[in-house]
Scaffold this active site. Sequence first.
Site, mmCIF file in Angstrom:
data_model
loop_
_atom_site.group_PDB
_atom_site.id
_atom_site.type_symbol
_atom_site.label_atom_id
_atom_site.label_comp_id
_atom_site.label_asym_id
_atom_site.label_seq_id
_atom_site.Cartn_x
_atom_site.Cartn_y
_atom_site.Cartn_z
ATOM 1 N N ARG A 74 -66.563 37.945 48.740
ATOM 2 C CA ARG A 74 -66.863 37.657 50.139
ATOM 3 C C ARG A 74 -66.690 38.938 50.950
ATOM 4 N NH1 ARG A 74 -63.253 35.104 54.697
ATOM 5 N NH2 ARG A 74 -64.843 35.057 56.318
ATOM 6 N N HIS A 118 -67.800 38.784 61.392
ATOM 7 C CA HIS A 118 -66.350 38.899 61.235
ATOM 8 C C HIS A 118 -65.843 39.803 62.368
ATOM 9 C CE1 HIS A 118 -63.047 38.241 58.064
ATOM 10 N NE2 HIS A 118 -62.432 38.826 59.086
ATOM 11 N N GLU A 163 -63.615 32.519 61.494
ATOM 12 C CA GLU A 163 -62.507 32.167 62.393
ATOM 13 C C GLU A 163 -62.852 32.293 63.872
ATOM 14 O OE1 GLU A 163 -59.065 34.445 61.327
ATOM 15 O OE2 GLU A 163 -58.764 33.341 59.476
ATOM 16 N N ASN A 288 -59.621 29.181 55.866
ATOM 17 C CA ASN A 288 -58.660 30.286 55.780
ATOM 18 C C ASN A 288 -57.285 29.749 56.115
ATOM 19 O OD1 ASN A 288 -60.866 31.904 55.380
ATOM 20 N ND2 ASN A 288 -60.626 33.119 57.244
ATOM 21 N N TYR A 290 -53.075 30.771 56.285
ATOM 22 C CA TYR A 290 -51.944 31.705 56.159
ATOM 23 C C TYR A 290 -50.596 31.016 56.368
ATOM 24 C CZ TYR A 290 -55.338 35.384 55.716
ATOM 25 O OH TYR A 290 -56.366 36.160 55.233
ATOM 26 N N GLU A 351 -60.054 32.518 52.525
ATOM 27 C CA GLU A 351 -59.010 33.539 52.676
ATOM 28 C C GLU A 351 -57.649 32.912 52.473
ATOM 29 O OE1 GLU A 351 -58.795 35.941 56.280
ATOM 30 O OE2 GLU A 351 -60.979 36.079 56.320
HETATM 31 C C1 GAL Z 1 -57.610 36.560 59.062
HETATM 32 C C2 GAL Z 1 -58.812 37.465 59.219
HETATM 33 C C3 GAL Z 1 -58.830 38.632 58.305
HETATM 34 C C4 GAL Z 1 -57.460 39.217 58.024
HETATM 35 C C5 GAL Z 1 -56.411 38.155 57.780
HETATM 36 C C6 GAL Z 1 -54.997 38.676 57.652
HETATM 37 O O1 GAL Z 1 -57.362 35.881 60.245
HETATM 38 O O2 GAL Z 1 -59.996 36.734 59.026
HETATM 39 O O3 GAL Z 1 -59.737 39.559 58.814
HETATM 40 O O4 GAL Z 1 -57.118 40.147 58.974
HETATM 41 O O5 GAL Z 1 -56.432 37.215 58.811
HETATM 42 O O6 GAL Z 1 -54.357 38.760 58.879
#
Ligand code: GAL
Length: 445
Positions: A74, A118, A163, A288, A290, A351
Amino acid sequence: MGLPDGFQWGVATSAYQIEGAVGEDGRGPSTWDAFCREPGRVRDGHTGDVACDHYRRWPEDVRLLAGLGVDAYRFSIAWPRVQPTGRGPANPAGLDFYDRLVDALLERGIAPAATLYHWDLPQPLENDGGWMNRDTAYRFAEYAYLAAERLADRVTMWITLNEPVVVTAYGYAFGLYAPGRTLGLAALPTAHHQLLGHGLAVTALRGRGARAVGVTNHYSPARPADPSAPGDRDAADAFDALMNRLFTDPVLLGRLPDLAVQPDDLAAHVRDQDLPVISAPIDFLGVNYYQPTWLRAPAPGAPLPFDMDAAPEGHPVTGMGWPVVPDGLLSLLRALKERYGPALPPLYVTENGCSFPDEPGPDGRVDDDARIEYLDAHIAAVRTAIDEGVDVRGYFVWSLLDNFEWAEGYHPRFGLVHVDYATQRRTPKKSYAWYRDLIAAARTA
Ligand code: GAL
């Protein structure tokens, strides 16, 4: 390994974070070029001018991808390379770069997954209001058409937006990312205009023969700081609506969620035929993930219907200070299935990853065991979700390379491959070998 046939293992990057070469082959300026030049915006004044020099070193990076054995890669296409002013005919030299990259990937048996946006909006469009301006949605669809005209015969997956919530919140509401505007809730039209751009782009892409089309959202499961406090639960619901549902309900359900904030900020911008455009069928949804967010009831008179709270004790944290919560990914995948039911297309985790201050040891090796642990636990969460019946078709690690981490500059290191920015030397970390072996084992299982 309990994974369906054809499950796609991948890694992800984005143009501004790795390419550099910002003035090459007719590329125009983006909002990030301008933002990086404003003093105090990016840590230590770092910019994406050189980044990982991927624009020149891409053959080496394709070899790294092949060495990993990924099924898919990607990357993102830089709009200002394709349309240097955001309007008008395609700049063939800009498209040539992606044309070569796509061919090189296919030669190695790697499926190209291209994100169209992006975050690197052509600066001339920002000068006309950027995503606050409805016209940007139409410009985006035109750009999508031009990209597909050249690449749709070979790109396997198209992701319209990455995002959009981050663009709205960080870019236009709080001013932490380009274009650095601080509109607060008055930034909400940027959510609608991005979604409209997505919908129009879906039609444009299909018109040029794109195979699979989807959109990637950022999801942060909303957790009440005190689950027994009704005010905290309401705060979690309000956050969920604004951060998660606002960017998904219109696409999958054709309607806006109940936002619990001045609805006029948004509703007044939604015209009659917009929602049917935005909810044009998609082939997959990119997820995505985190970290979750913990919420408390807001102080009286606060502008937002929630207050963000620190994560509860007991979670390890990454180099960004983000709590490591793999079961957040599991609960997110479950919640998507529950919430959208038959309207939910197949999911790809587009992600997931972590930064740590990785540096080579005296022997030159980068032993990033904490990243291995992180990825292992999150992949296990994906596997559990699949076992429970959630249709997840792939998983992409963020990121292939250490890269330009937006307002944090080059300080965080998210890569499976270490980059020495002084020499551009790439050193695969221990996690690179681990991921390679995991993919190989999954394939033979
Ligand atoms: C996401 C973003 C990425 C990368 C990642 C880590 O929000 O799409 O570009 O920066 O976070 O922070």
